[in-house]
Design a protein around this motif. Structure first.
Motif, PDB file in Angstrom:
ATOM      1  N   ALA A   1      40.516  38.649  33.925  1.00  0.00           N
ATOM      2  CA  ALA A   1      41.623  37.739  34.174  1.00  0.00           C
ATOM      3  C   ALA A   1      42.793  38.018  35.016  1.00  0.00           C
ATOM      4  CB  ALA A   1      41.982  36.999  32.858  1.00  0.00           C
TER       5      ALA A   1
ATOM      6  N   ALA B   1      41.960  39.517  41.147  1.00  0.00           N
ATOM      7  CA  ALA B   1      42.029  38.438  42.369  1.00  0.00           C
ATOM      8  C   ALA B   1      41.283  37.367  41.971  1.00  0.00           C
ATOM      9  CB  ALA B   1      41.574  39.183  43.739  1.00  0.00           C
ATOM     10  N   VAL B   2      40.135  37.344  41.514  1.00  0.00           N
ATOM     11  CA  VAL B   2      39.547  36.155  41.216  1.00  0.00           C
ATOM     12  C   VAL B   2      39.674  35.389  39.828  1.00  0.00           C
ATOM     13  CG1 VAL B   2      37.220  35.151  40.765  1.00  0.00           C
ATOM     14  CG2 VAL B   2      37.655  36.629  42.689  1.00  0.00           C
ATOM     15  N   GLY B   3      39.947  36.374  38.911  1.00  0.00           N
ATOM     16  CA  GLY B   3      40.294  35.950  37.570  1.00  0.00           C
ATOM     17  C   GLY B   3      41.464  35.117  37.652  1.00  0.00           C
TER      18      GLY B   3
ATOM     19  N   ALA C   1      40.561  41.325  29.873  1.00  0.00           N
ATOM     20  CA  ALA C   1      40.430  42.421  30.965  1.00  0.00           C
ATOM     21  C   ALA C   1      40.082  43.641  30.138  1.00  0.00           C
ATOM     22  CB  ALA C   1      41.729  42.236  31.779  1.00  0.00           C
TER      23      ALA C   1
ATOM     24  N   ARG D   1      43.521  48.792  29.732  1.00  0.00           N
ATOM     25  CA  ARG D   1      44.517  48.774  30.435  1.00  0.00           C
ATOM     26  C   ARG D   1      45.546  47.519  30.699  1.00  0.00           C
ATOM     27  NH1 ARG D   1      40.322  50.808  33.461  1.00  0.00           N
ATOM     28  NH2 ARG D   1      39.879  48.833  34.711  1.00  0.00           N
ATOM     29  N   SER D   2      44.925  46.364  30.637  1.00  0.00           N
ATOM     30  CA  SER D   2      45.833  45.360  30.798  1.00  0.00           C
ATOM     31  C   SER D   2      46.099  44.670  29.419  1.00  0.00           C
ATOM     32  CB  SER D   2      45.114  44.176  31.808  1.00  0.00           C
ATOM     33  OG  SER D   2      44.610  44.919  32.925  1.00  0.00           O
TER      34      SER D   2
ATOM     35  N   VAL E   1      30.332  45.944  34.720  1.00  0.00           N
ATOM     36  CA  VAL E   1      31.125  45.566  33.714  1.00  0.00           C
ATOM     37  C   VAL E   1      30.776  44.196  33.170  1.00  0.00           C
ATOM     38  CG1 VAL E   1      33.476  44.840  32.836  1.00  0.00           C
ATOM     39  CG2 VAL E   1      33.320  46.664  34.484  1.00  0.00           C
TER      40      VAL E   1
ATOM     41  N   ARG F   1      22.555  36.463  40.338  1.00  0.00           N
ATOM     42  CA  ARG F   1      22.296  35.575  41.339  1.00  0.00           C
ATOM     43  C   ARG F   1      20.964  35.372  41.707  1.00  0.00           C
ATOM     44  NH1 ARG F   1      26.979  37.719  45.201  1.00  0.00           N
ATOM     45  NH2 ARG F   1      28.875  36.946  44.056  1.00  0.00           N
TER      46      ARG F   1
ATOM     47  N   GLY G   1      39.004  40.296  49.567  1.00  0.00           N
ATOM     48  CA  GLY G   1      37.516  39.951  49.253  1.00  0.00           C
ATOM     49  C   GLY G   1      36.914  41.475  48.364  1.00  0.00           C
TER      50      GLY G   1
ATOM     51  N   VAL H   1      41.788  43.433  44.083  1.00  0.00           N
ATOM     52  CA  VAL H   1      43.213  44.127  44.105  1.00  0.00           C
ATOM     53  C   VAL H   1      43.304  45.332  44.830  1.00  0.00           C
ATOM     54  CG1 VAL H   1      44.291  42.398  42.172  1.00  0.00           C
ATOM     55  CG2 VAL H   1      43.090  44.708  41.814  1.00  0.00           C
TER      56      VAL H   1
ATOM     57  N   ILE I   1      38.699  33.733  47.948  1.00  0.00           N
ATOM     58  CA  ILE I   1      39.138  33.777  46.583  1.00  0.00           C
ATOM     59  C   ILE I   1      39.107  32.345  45.890  1.00  0.00           C
ATOM     60  CG2 ILE I   1      40.870  34.376  44.837  1.00  0.00           C
ATOM     61  CD1 ILE I   1      41.940  36.362  46.740  1.00  0.00           C
TER      62      ILE I   1
ATOM     63  N   ALA J   1      34.885  31.587  45.377  1.00  0.00           N
ATOM     64  CA  ALA J   1      34.961  32.406  43.969  1.00  0.00           C
ATOM     65  C   ALA J   1      35.313  31.289  43.066  1.00  0.00           C
ATOM     66  CB  ALA J   1      35.517  33.803  44.048  1.00  0.00           C
TER      67      ALA J   1
END
Ligand SMILES: NC(=O)c1ccc[n+]([C@@H]2O[C@H](COP(=O)([O-])OP(=O)(O)OC[C@H]3O[C@@H](n4cnc5c(N)ncnc54)[C@H](OP(=O)(O)O)[C@@H]3O)[C@@H](O)[C@H]2O)c1
Length: 326
Positions: free
Chosen positions: A9, A12-14, A34, A37-38, A70, A93, A153, A156, A307, A311
């Motif tokens: 979360a 960039a996408v989250g 996440a 760290r977050s 992950v 995918r 792309g 972060v 993004i 995404a």
């Protein structure tokens, strides 16, 4: 009320997914996950939690926005908890049991899911949004594509490289192999023995699955450019039947999620600065390949916010389709 978790979360996408849930008026309890760290960070009134084995208890849907390694680690925990996952990584995918979906093109595939639905690669979504009407009308045989991919792309870290290099050109790159400010880099992903990168294979492999065209051939060159956000693509397509450009333009003008920007006499064409922070794919520079007297080969230029439509908003559209069916 359903519970929707965003895994990744803080990326960039989250972060964009959280915005898209609000924009697309998806109702539900939201849980942000996440890395350790977050944990404890606040995003838009939600406290981020560390993603652990227990994170998915009581969660109905997971929007996945983590890298492949992950994702592969947490996925079994989400499956065990009975969640339906819409994942943005490339981990699943090409799995035949996992639908790969762009709702405007193959929403019908969503129903075949067994707990995981994959969101396609960003450049693939943008290209196919521009091309699926052409495929419907004239059957695409092969595609030659050069992408111009924004730094965001690469998440972060990619944004961080350009930010630092704009202040100090000698700053050491972290996301890219070379300086990206005032440069272009013709490599995204690792090279195989034929000199083709992993990113370049995605458009053919994923395009075949989404369009249900197992023989589609795509020759792709992926290039990183110093643009903050929105990928651009220069595409030449060979069709099996002669193309009527006016008929195709009319279809594009009516196509959901597409904006036709094709008025070269007035210098109107797609540019990434115009597609940033919105969901539509802009298409223009439509023309015949003058070397093909049969008029089966056409070229175009398209841009889209990778993004968003590439995404987060595509994933949230899939979620909206799933929730409607409940
Ligand atoms: N960026 C794009 O334009 C784009 C487009 C299409 C698809 N994708 C795909 O979407 C996925 C996310 O991309 P992104 O650009 O958003 O990446 P990003 O900005 O680097 O974000 C990665 C996210 O993963 C989290 N994370 C990292 N390690 C973790 C761990 N061990 N446990 C739990 N969470 C962890 C990060 O949390 P912390 O902040 O705590 O480290 C962060 O929230 C990738 O698979 C990417 O290929 C990206």
């Amino acid at each position: 009320m359903k519970t929707i978790a965003i895994a990744g979360a803080t990326g960039a996408v989250g972060r964009q997914m959280l915005e898209c849930l609000k924009e697309q008026k998806i109702e539900g309890n939201v849980k942000l996950l996440a890395s350790a760290r977050s944990a404890g960070k606040e995003i838009d009134g939600h406290i981020v939690e560390e993603l652990t084995e227990d994170s998915f208890q009581g969660v109905d849907y997971v929007l996945g926005a983590c890298e492949n390694d992950v994702t592969k680690k947490w996925m079994p925990w989400a499956q065990k908890a009975g969640c339906v996952v819409i994942d943005n990584s490339s981990a699943f995918r090409l799995d035949p049991d996992v639908p790969l979906v762009v709702p405007e093109i193959n929403a019908q595939d969503i129903a075949k899911h067994n707990g995981i639905i994959a969101n396609p690669n960003c450049s693939t979504i943008i290209a196919l949004m521009a091309l699926h009407d052409l495929d419907d009308l004239y059957d695409i045989e092969s595609v030659i594509c050069t992408t111009f991919q924004a730094v965001s792309g690469a998440g972060v870290k990619g944004i961080g490289d350009l930010e630092r290099e704009l202040k100090d050109e000698k700053a050491k790159p972290e996301a890219f192999a070379y300086q990206i400010a005032f440069n272009v880099i013709p490599q995204i992903g690792g090279f195989d023995e034929n000199g083709i990168t992993s990113e370049e294979w995605k458009m053919q492999n994923e395009g075949r699955k989404i369009l249900h065209s197992p023989k589609l051939n795509v020759n792709c060159t992926c290039v990183r450019v110093p643009v903050w956000r929105s990928h651009s693509e220069s595409i030449t397509v060979k069709c099996k039947k002669p193309v009527d450009l006016d008929v195709w333009r009319e279809r594009l003008a009516d196509s959901k999620g597409v904006v036709l920007r094709d008025d070269p006499a007035n210098n109107i064409y797609p540019m990434p600065i115009d597609t940033t922070n919105q969901d539509k794919v802009f298409v223009g520079r439509i023309r015949y390949d003058q070397a093909d007297p049969e008029k089966k080969t056409v070229s175009l230029f398209c841009c889209g916010d990778q993004i968003r439509k590439g995404a987060a908003s595509n994933a949230v559209q899939i979620l909206a389709c799933l929730m409607e069916k409940q």
